[in-house]
Design an enzyme around this catalytic site. Structure first.
Site, short mmCIF file in Angstrom:
data_model
loop_
_atom_site.label_atom_id
_atom_site.label_comp_id
_atom_site.label_asym_id
_atom_site.label_seq_id
_atom_site.Cartn_x
_atom_site.Cartn_y
_atom_site.Cartn_z
N GLY A 278 0.82 -1.20 0.00
CA GLY A 278 0.00 0.00 0.00
C GLY A 278 0.86 1.25 0.00
N SER A 279 0.44 2.26 0.75
CA SER A 279 1.01 3.60 0.61
C SER A 279 2.45 3.75 1.09
CB SER A 279 0.13 4.61 1.35
OG SER A 279 -1.13 4.72 0.70
N THR A 280 2.98 2.81 1.90
CA THR A 280 4.40 2.92 2.26
C THR A 280 5.29 2.79 1.01
OG1 THR A 280 4.46 0.55 2.78
CG2 THR A 280 4.11 2.09 4.62
N PHE A 281 4.75 2.19 -0.05
CA PHE A 281 5.52 2.01 -1.28
C PHE A 281 5.59 3.31 -2.10
CE2 PHE A 281 6.70 -0.15 -5.31
CZ PHE A 281 7.63 -1.06 -4.82
N LYS A 282 4.82 4.32 -1.73
CA LYS A 282 4.83 5.58 -2.48
C LYS A 282 6.20 6.26 -2.43
CE LYS A 282 -0.14 6.35 -1.99
NZ LYS A 282 -1.22 7.01 -1.23
#
Length: 551
Positions: A278-282
């Protein structure tokens, strides 16, 4: 008469010749046979090396125990002996009698028997019953750190975790001694010769800090219970060196009772289990865009007021946003904003950035079972993949991979190899291994890393990570909330999520990094409301122990 005398003379001559052959010619052979009937080789077991934390506190030790066996030929009343042994060993009488009923003349009726029980049996002076001193591996922390430590089998060999990975150092080398024995082959006299001296195993000092480990596990247990999660994990590390200070996961097991649990419980989940981040990969897209000057922090992106159609699919944001700056795209975790930035970055640069940060490859930690995760080659991506990967779908990572990627941001741009062993020492105290920080590669320059650290600080200060704030401490970090893929068909679940938060502090010169994830929390499921508060509780307790945090 002469014939008889001749025969007797011939017999005497033959006897003398045979005696000469036995006593002189074959003297050594028969001496060996005689000695072998009364002596034998006795294996002198080496003591397994102990495992300590970075401060010398015990994590795995050896405790004396005893093996109780019966020489059935020397026992007059097996039933009576079996009943007496069963009472002391606190075992069912029928179970012991069944063991004694086996055809073998020598039967072990008790293994890992405590000293008190062994002493009681010794005082009973039961004919044919032998007591042999052994060694039992014990783990003082019980279920804490169990997956990382692993355990040993009944033969003393490491079967999982550190015990398995470093078995060659821990096991030592058994010695061989010559002993006098009785007709049954039992050792009855002290050793009077040694053909090979035993060498005890080496001492293993881990990078783990026992205090940090206990705090991480206690807060993880509390979070799993509070948010009704299936499980979760916590990793605490030094971002500068890559040293692991704590690694915890649930469900777990008690290392002292490991054989009673299914092998599935033995997994070191932060390195064996993968999830869509999810958003930690942004951070991957953001790093590539800033490093290549595709975007600047104050450039603006239109976020379509919360809904964006792309290649036949719809991207949604939790909150509706119009125009956001690039830094605010990360601060408010806009899926639409990061997808648009990723379109400008392009699939090959996005893939290269992800690889550079360690995704799709093992971290190289010296623990068994690590997996690489999933990062497909761009040739396998669809037109929508760039957008999906930008916000952490269509990829699968381990908790440790995420932690090490953010450690690269924290330390100024260096991807480090994680370390779990601080040093290895021989029984004589000679150091045969000492941990040294190992840089895998530089993934960004210090300027880019500093910009990212500042944006991540704002995420905690006034963005989606506000529940990770710790009073008096400058924290930087990122939330993650990912829908879990469906198991029976393509698509994502509407009610099963992985919530995560990864943060480090102090934001400008980070010394510690903490990663938290919770699997299927319910009913609250967002990283900002589930994992971030868990991070805060861990860090608050750490600061009660350390102020300021250690290097």
């Amino acid at each position: 008469m002469k014939l008889v005398e001749a025969c007797l003379g011939l017999a005497a001559l033959i006897l003398v010749a045979r005696l000469v052959q036995i006593q002189i010619v074959e003297h050594e052979h028969y001496e060996w046979i005689a000695n072998n009937q009364h002596t034998g080789d006795y294996l002198e077991k080496a003591k397994r090396g102990v495992i300590l934390d970075r401060n010398g506190k015990p994590l795995a030790l050896n405790q004396p125990c005893y093996e109780i066996a019966v020489h059935k030929r020397l026992v007059e009343d097996l039933a009576k002996t079996g009943e007496r042994l069963a009472r002391v060993l606190q075992r069912d009488k029928s179970e012991v009698l069944h063991a004694l009923d086996k055809p073998s003349p020598f039967v072990v009726v008790g293994r890992r028997v405590p000293a008190e029980q062994a002493h009681t049996i010794q005082m009973m002076r039961l004919p044919g019953v032998t007591i042999t001193e052994m060694s039992e591996r014990i783990y003082p922390l019980n279920e804490k750190l169990a997956q990382v430590l692993g355990f040993v089998g009944i033969d003393g060999k490491g079967l999982s975790g550190v015990e398995y990975a470093f078995d060659r150092y821990l096991k030592g080398h058994d010695g061989l001694r010559v002993v006098q024995r009785d007709a049954l082959g039992k050792k009855v006299m002290p050793v009077y010769a040694a053909t090979e001296e035993e060498k005890d195993g080496d001492t293993l000092v881990l990078t783990i800090d026992r205090v940090v480990q206990v705090i991480a596990e206690e807060e993880l247990d509390a979070a799993v219970a509070k948010y009704h999660a299936k499980g979760g994990s916590v990793v605490v590390l030094n971002p500068r060196s890559g040293e692991i200070l704590a690694m915890a996961s649930r469900p777990g097991f008690d290392a002292n009772q490991a054989p009673k649990r299914a092998p599935n419980a033995w997994r070191i989940r932060p390195i064996t289990d993968i999830f869509e981040p999810g958003s930690t990969f942004k951070i991957v897209t953001m790093m590539a865009a800033l490093a290549d000057s595709i975007k600047k922090p104050n450039d603006i992106v239109f976020c379509e007021n919360g809904q964006y159609k792309l290649f036949g699919q719809t991207i949604n944001d939790p909150e509706k946003h119009g125009w956001l700056s690039v830094r605010d795209v990360l601060k408010y975790s806009s899926n639409i904003g990061i997808a648009k930035i990723a379109q400008e970055v392009g699939k090959r640069r996005l893939f290269q950035a992800a690889r550079s940060l360690g995704f799709g490859n093992k971290t190289g930690i010296d623990l068994p079972g690590e997996v690489s995760g999933i990062l497909k080659n761009p040739t396998e991506w669809s037109r929508f993949s760039v957008a999906a990967i930008a916000y952490g779908h269509e990829v699968a990572v381990t908790p440790l991979q995420v932690a090490m990627a953010y450690a690269a941001v924290a330390n100024g741009g260096k991807l480090m190899k994680p370390g779990i062993v601080k040093e290895i020492r021989t029984p004589e105290g000679e150091r045969v291994f000492q941990f040294r920080p190992q840089k895998i590669r530089t993934v960004m320059n210090e300027k880019t890393a500093a910009v990212l650290r500042d944006i991540l600080r704002q995420v905690v200060e006034s963005g989606t990570g506000q529940m990770a704030r710790v009073e008096g401490l400058d924290v930087a970090g990122k939330t993650g909330t990912a829908q879990k893929p469906l198991q029976d068909r393509p698509g994502y679940s509407d009610n099963k999520f992985v919530a995560s938060f990864v943060g480090f502090f102090p934001a400008k010169q980070p010394r510690l990094l903490v990663f938290v994830d919770l699997d299927e929390p319910f009913p609250v499921h967002s990283g900002g409301h589930v994992a971030a508060p868990t991070f805060r509780k861990i860090v608050t307790r750490l600061m009660e122990v350390w102020s300021p945090p250690p290097v």
